[in-house]
Write an enzyme that holds these catalytic residues in place. Sequence first.
Site, PDB file in Angstrom:
ATOM      1  N   ALA A  11     -72.662  31.758   3.860  1.00  0.00           N
ATOM      2  CA  ALA A  11     -73.589  31.835   2.485  1.00  0.00           C
ATOM      3  C   ALA A  11     -72.631  31.964   1.241  1.00  0.00           C
ATOM      4  CB  ALA A  11     -74.359  32.742   2.535  1.00  0.00           C
ATOM      5  N   GLY A  12     -71.489  32.402   1.154  1.00  0.00           N
ATOM      6  CA  GLY A  12     -70.704  32.715  -0.258  1.00  0.00           C
ATOM      7  C   GLY A  12     -70.477  31.781  -0.763  1.00  0.00           C
ATOM      8  N   ARG A  16     -63.204  30.604  -5.676  1.00  0.00           N
ATOM      9  CA  ARG A  16     -61.736  30.432  -5.978  1.00  0.00           C
ATOM     10  C   ARG A  16     -61.311  29.056  -5.310  1.00  0.00           C
ATOM     11  NH1 ARG A  16     -59.136  35.576  -3.082  1.00  0.00           N
ATOM     12  NH2 ARG A  16     -61.158  35.749  -2.260  1.00  0.00           N
ATOM     13  N   THR A  79     -71.886  41.675   3.642  1.00  0.00           N
ATOM     14  CA  THR A  79     -71.661  41.013   4.671  1.00  0.00           C
ATOM     15  C   THR A  79     -72.773  41.834   5.802  1.00  0.00           C
ATOM     16  OG1 THR A  79     -69.889  42.714   5.179  1.00  0.00           O
ATOM     17  CG2 THR A  79     -69.232  40.621   4.650  1.00  0.00           C
ATOM     18  N   ASN A 170     -58.109  44.877   9.899  1.00  0.00           N
ATOM     19  CA  ASN A 170     -59.326  44.383  10.396  1.00  0.00           C
ATOM     20  C   ASN A 170     -59.381  42.775  10.019  1.00  0.00           C
ATOM     21  OD1 ASN A 170     -62.007  44.058  10.973  1.00  0.00           O
ATOM     22  ND2 ASN A 170     -62.369  44.656   8.791  1.00  0.00           N
ATOM     23  N   ASN A 228     -59.615  31.028   1.396  1.00  0.00           N
ATOM     24  CA  ASN A 228     -60.452  31.273  -0.121  1.00  0.00           C
ATOM     25  C   ASN A 228     -59.920  30.334  -1.164  1.00  0.00           C
ATOM     26  OD1 ASN A 228     -62.069  33.650   0.841  1.00  0.00           O
ATOM     27  ND2 ASN A 228     -59.793  34.613   1.269  1.00  0.00           N
TER      28      ASN A 228
END
Length: 461
Positions: A11-12, A16, A79, A170, A228
């Site tokens: 969805a983002g 960038r 998130t 992570n 990104n």
Amino acid sequence: MSKIHAVVLAAGQGTRMKSKLHKVLHPVCGKPMVQHVVDTLVAMQVEDIVVVVGHGADAVRAELGDGITYALQEKQLGTAHAVQQAEPFLLDKEGTTFLLYGDVPLLSAQTLTALRAYHEEQQAAATVLTAVLNDPTGYGRIVRDSAGEVLRIVEHKDASLQERAIKEINTGIYCFDNRKLWNALKEVKNENAQGEYYLTDCVSILRNQHEKVVGFAAADPDETMGINDRVQLADAEAYLRRRIALGHMRNGVTIIDPASTYIEADVTIGADTIIQPGSFLRGRTTIGSDCVIGPQADLTDVQVADQVSIAYAVLAEASVAANSTVGPFAYVRPGSEIGPGVKIGDFVELKNAKIGEGSKIPHLSYVGDAEIGKGVNIGCGTITVNYDGAVKHKTVVQDGAFVGCNSNLVAPVTVGKNAYVAAGSTINKDVPDDALAIARERQVNKLDYANRMPRKGKKQS
């Protein structure tokens, strides 16, 4: 093993990337990055795939098509909030749920399968896919307890010096017990500077509920690479291109120089085929065994049979049967079917043309909207004149015919079986079987005429 479900976050906005194209639709090795994720899940026979869309939702739906479920995140509130949009579709399911990202396209089925197996073996409520990096700067660190379970995930900016020394990070990829996931998400708060709901909070929530949370380290950290910007896009392309080449080579394909060979994700190649440098194999191209492809062959959605040679040529949406050769410097356009044992030589262009077994078009010809029979010879410089300015017309050259050099076949026209067309002819009427067609002006020689023509350097009297 239990049933598998998956939530893919897509969805983002991806600012960038600085692009009109939605971030997850940027291609990696010929396929949108989110498509890589979905295809991997499909190959793993995941029962339910929910893709959470937001920015560019219509474009993502159009690219992925039917067969998966879409959940809409109208406002991007973190998130955990994104995952919550999938709750109506998965809430009552039993089993294991993957949480993945549409901009992390390099994860292999092998890694996800191993992650799931470890998760279920440990009977964990949640399993974090981790990676060990030489330089973990900027990433959230995995803090484990004395038993090796995940105690918490601490972001780099919030980490102490001791925590910053931890190299296990992570990746943002998780396995959850499906029911425990939704219970934990209900407890996530947005009490942070950004006012967002973070998925990482589920780790501490589950720990507080005395649930087991473990970490599983990816064997290859590069698989967890998120994209990104355009630099990371190029890095991912290089990584996946290398992985694809290695897979083909391990299956018996010779790739002379993998660094200068571009093979997209859905290409298949048979054993003992040689791929020469500078070649591009795109789309759903399939290549048989014992072929030589390249140098500098560019194939898109082409079906190539066994023992075919293609060099310095461009082919798209076409097929080439066994024992044929194409090139150098040939252009085979969509709709063309090259039969077995055919020669398509230098500076030949085909478009929507069927070429029969054993026929030869050696050089400098255009054959479009045509059906060429078996054992036909098309002489140098032959043109099928297929377009009258409004409509495309068909040329048929039947078995065994011979078309002499520099001939024009003005469609619609048929050259019969075993017929001959004399060199330099313009044929606009059908040629019967076994006939010789001559369609050119009779040669006239005017003796001594050249002496009356002005010539450079010749003094005029």
